[in-house]
Design a protein around this motif. Structure first.
Motif, PDB file in Angstrom:
ATOM      1  N   GLN A   1     -20.717 -45.467  22.203  1.00 39.94           N
ATOM      2  CA  GLN A   1     -19.594 -46.002  22.962  1.00 39.94           C
ATOM      3  C   GLN A   1     -19.403 -45.359  24.332  1.00 39.94           C
ATOM      4  O   GLN A   1     -18.786 -45.947  25.215  1.00 39.94           O
ATOM      5  N   ASN A   2     -19.888 -44.134  24.518  1.00 38.23           N
ATOM      6  CA  ASN A   2     -19.715 -43.469  25.807  1.00 38.23           C
ATOM      7  C   ASN A   2     -20.890 -42.545  26.111  1.00 38.23           C
ATOM      8  O   ASN A   2     -20.726 -41.344  26.320  1.00 38.23           O
TER       9      ASN A   2
ATOM     10  N   ASP B   1     -13.427 -36.467  29.496  1.00 41.94           N
ATOM     11  CA  ASP B   1     -13.767 -37.581  30.367  1.00 41.94           C
ATOM     12  C   ASP B   1     -12.459 -38.193  30.860  1.00 41.94           C
ATOM     13  O   ASP B   1     -11.820 -38.978  30.149  1.00 41.94           O
TER      14      ASP B   1
ATOM     15  N   ASP C   1     -11.768 -40.407  33.129  1.00 43.13           N
ATOM     16  CA  ASP C   1     -11.756 -41.860  33.277  1.00 43.13           C
ATOM     17  C   ASP C   1     -11.439 -42.533  31.941  1.00 43.13           C
ATOM     18  O   ASP C   1     -10.578 -43.410  31.853  1.00 43.13           O
ATOM     19  N   MET C   2     -12.162 -42.114  30.897  1.00 41.76           N
ATOM     20  CA  MET C   2     -11.963 -42.737  29.591  1.00 41.76           C
ATOM     21  C   MET C   2     -10.616 -42.356  29.005  1.00 41.76           C
ATOM     22  O   MET C   2      -9.968 -43.183  28.339  1.00 41.76           O
TER      23      MET C   2
ATOM     24  N   THR D   1      -8.199 -44.741  30.524  1.00 36.82           N
ATOM     25  CA  THR D   1      -8.352 -46.085  29.964  1.00 36.82           C
ATOM     26  C   THR D   1      -7.747 -46.172  28.572  1.00 36.82           C
ATOM     27  O   THR D   1      -7.036 -47.134  28.236  1.00 36.82           O
ATOM     28  N   ASN D   2      -8.034 -45.164  27.732  1.00 39.01           N
ATOM     29  CA  ASN D   2      -7.458 -45.147  26.393  1.00 39.01           C
ATOM     30  C   ASN D   2      -5.936 -45.116  26.446  1.00 39.01           C
ATOM     31  O   ASN D   2      -5.251 -45.813  25.676  1.00 39.01           O
TER      32      ASN D   2
ATOM     33  N   GLU E   1      -9.797 -47.378  21.437  1.00 39.97           N
ATOM     34  CA  GLU E   1     -10.060 -46.144  22.170  1.00 39.97           C
ATOM     35  C   GLU E   1     -11.526 -45.712  22.003  1.00 39.97           C
ATOM     36  O   GLU E   1     -12.116 -45.906  20.944  1.00 39.97           O
ATOM     37  N   ARG E   2     -12.060 -45.109  23.076  1.00 40.91           N
ATOM     38  CA  ARG E   2     -13.438 -44.625  23.045  1.00 40.91           C
ATOM     39  C   ARG E   2     -13.475 -43.118  23.317  1.00 40.91           C
ATOM     40  O   ARG E   2     -12.550 -42.566  23.910  1.00 40.91           O
TER      41      ARG E   2
ATOM     42  N   ALA F   1     -13.417 -39.495  24.485  1.00 43.48           N
ATOM     43  CA  ALA F   1     -13.057 -38.931  25.781  1.00 43.48           C
ATOM     44  C   ALA F   1     -13.043 -37.405  25.754  1.00 43.48           C
ATOM     45  O   ALA F   1     -12.613 -36.778  26.723  1.00 43.48           O
TER      46      ALA F   1
ATOM     47  N   GLN G   1     -17.354 -42.486  34.600  1.00 46.37           N
ATOM     48  CA  GLN G   1     -17.570 -43.912  34.371  1.00 46.37           C
ATOM     49  C   GLN G   1     -18.021 -44.668  35.622  1.00 46.37           C
ATOM     50  O   GLN G   1     -18.429 -45.822  35.532  1.00 46.37           O
TER      51      GLN G   1
END
Length: 397
Positions: A9-10, A34, A36-37, A40-41, A273-274, A276, A378
């Protein structure tokens, strides 16, 4: 498990961590975020929470109360932050962020009540009348009126023995009246722990009896005339289970691992969610059939599912993905985690200086590790935003 999710996923995150380590920008024994992630989450989770009318009070101990990460969460929709203890509260305050909740899970020590009150927390959980009186007196001394949350339980509740405490839910009207009568404080709501839990037999998050206790208790309060009641429902929070909490009358949620996709539930389902957060180490030396990597943060949180820990090991991402090896970690405090032991490959190709990447359900605040927030992963331009201690102090630019 979590490492599977990281790779699938990442992968850009794992690649960036290895490259930054090999270039000397990231040291071993570091939790890497991370950013960025993480953002996003948080945007995904907060959008759903706010749609349901839920306040989001973020738990940050799992990534070491990192000030850069706190800022990212705040700009991504988080309303405020929960302090699990006074060290956490100070880190939130020092980062210039709103302290949304103190006293839960850890009660405020008597002689720290004044310091906590000066932070103007939006919510302050108390387990008994003595703690309520201390909080009220501290707030009154500052001319404040503090909202108190009463932790409640009943005979059918799920209790974590090592941090039990609270008021009997059957006495809630009396408790509310007693807190309302305090000079410097008032009764503002109820909480419990945990409201949700991960059921290992079916690999799903399910309501605990405590959530039903909250639901019954707030109904009693409404009937007795308390209409403005905060209902705080922490535990195993992800975007996909927010509706379950809202349907039970919860008004406040406290996601933590949901922001980093390291909740136990993330290991068994494709959730919004991915990954992070990961743990980065380095091979120190070889001994017989094993390689040893630096430790310090190899603490797998209680509540994790049982699985064989593994690491990606190599001097570049492609090699590390091929060299996915079993790891033996110091668990149950048998020995200090100076090292993690890595199974050598059949080709005996692990070498000192190799990067070692782990992904697990972490509690960075419990460790002696560093925290490294990294922006730009990302978009293909990773940059380290500093190195920090687990209580939020910067140690390197």
């Amino acid at each position: 498990m979590f490492l599977n999710n990281l790779v699938s996923q990442n992968p850009a995150f794992a690649r960036a961590a290895i490259e930054l380590h090999q270039s000397g920008q990231l040291p071993p024994d570091t939790y890497v975020i991370d950013l960025d992630m993480l953002g996003t989450n948080a945007e995904t989770l907060c959008a759903e929470a706010h749609r349901l009318g839920l306040d989001v009070i973020a738990m940050t101990k799992q990534f070491g109360r990192n000030p850069v990460a706190l800022d990212k969460l705040r700009t991504s929709g988080v309303d405020s932050f929960v302090a699990v203890d006074m060290t956490c509260a100070r880190a939130i305050r020092d980062a210039g962020q709103p302290v949304g909740h103190v006293g839960h899970l850890v009660q405020i020590p008597r002689h720290s009540a004044g310091e906590a009150a000066a932070m103007a927390p939006q919510n302050w959980t108390v387990f008994d009348a003595t703690k309520a009186e201390e909080a009220a007196a501290a707030a009154a001394a500052l001319g404040r009126d503090q909202r108190l949350l009463a932790r409640v339980y009943d005979n059918e509740g799920l209790v974590v023995e090592t941090h039990a405490g609270g008021f009997d839910a059957d006495d809630i009207e009396t408790v509310a009246q007693r807190l309302d009568a305090l000079d410097g404080a008032h009764f503002g709501g109820i909480t419990t722990y945990p409201a949700l839990s991960f059921d290992r037999s079916i690999n799903k998050v399910t309501p605990t009896p405590n959530l039903r206790t909250l639901e019954r208790t707030v109904e009693r309060l409404h009937k007795a005339g308390w209409t403005d009641v905060a209902v705080n429902g922490p535990g195993e929070t992800s975007t996909v289970n927010l509706a379950m909490l809202a349907d039970a009358g919860v008004t406040q949620v406290e996601p933590g691992h949901g922001f980093t996709a390291t909740g136990a539930y993330h290991a068994f389902a494709e959730l919004p969610e991915r990954p992070a957060m990961l743990y980065l180490s380095e091979v120190s030396h070889l001994d017989g059939d094993y390689a040893f990597c630096f430790g310090g943060g190899l603490y797998l949180c209680i509540g994790s599912v049982d699985y064989q820990p593994q690491a990606l090991v190599g001097a570049d991402y492609e090699t590390a993905v091929r060299q996915r090896v079993d790891a033996t970690l110091s668990q149950n405090h048998q020995v200090i985690d100076f090292y993690g032991r890595l199974a050598q490959t059949p080709e005996r190709s692990l070498r000192p200086g190799d990067s070692a990447v782990f992904c697990f359900r972490a509690q960075a605040f419990y460790t002696r590790s560093l925290i490294a927030p990294v922006a730009g992963i990302q978009t293909g331009n990773p940059r380290v935003e500093g190195l920090f201690t687990v209580d939020g102090r910067q140690v390197s630019a």
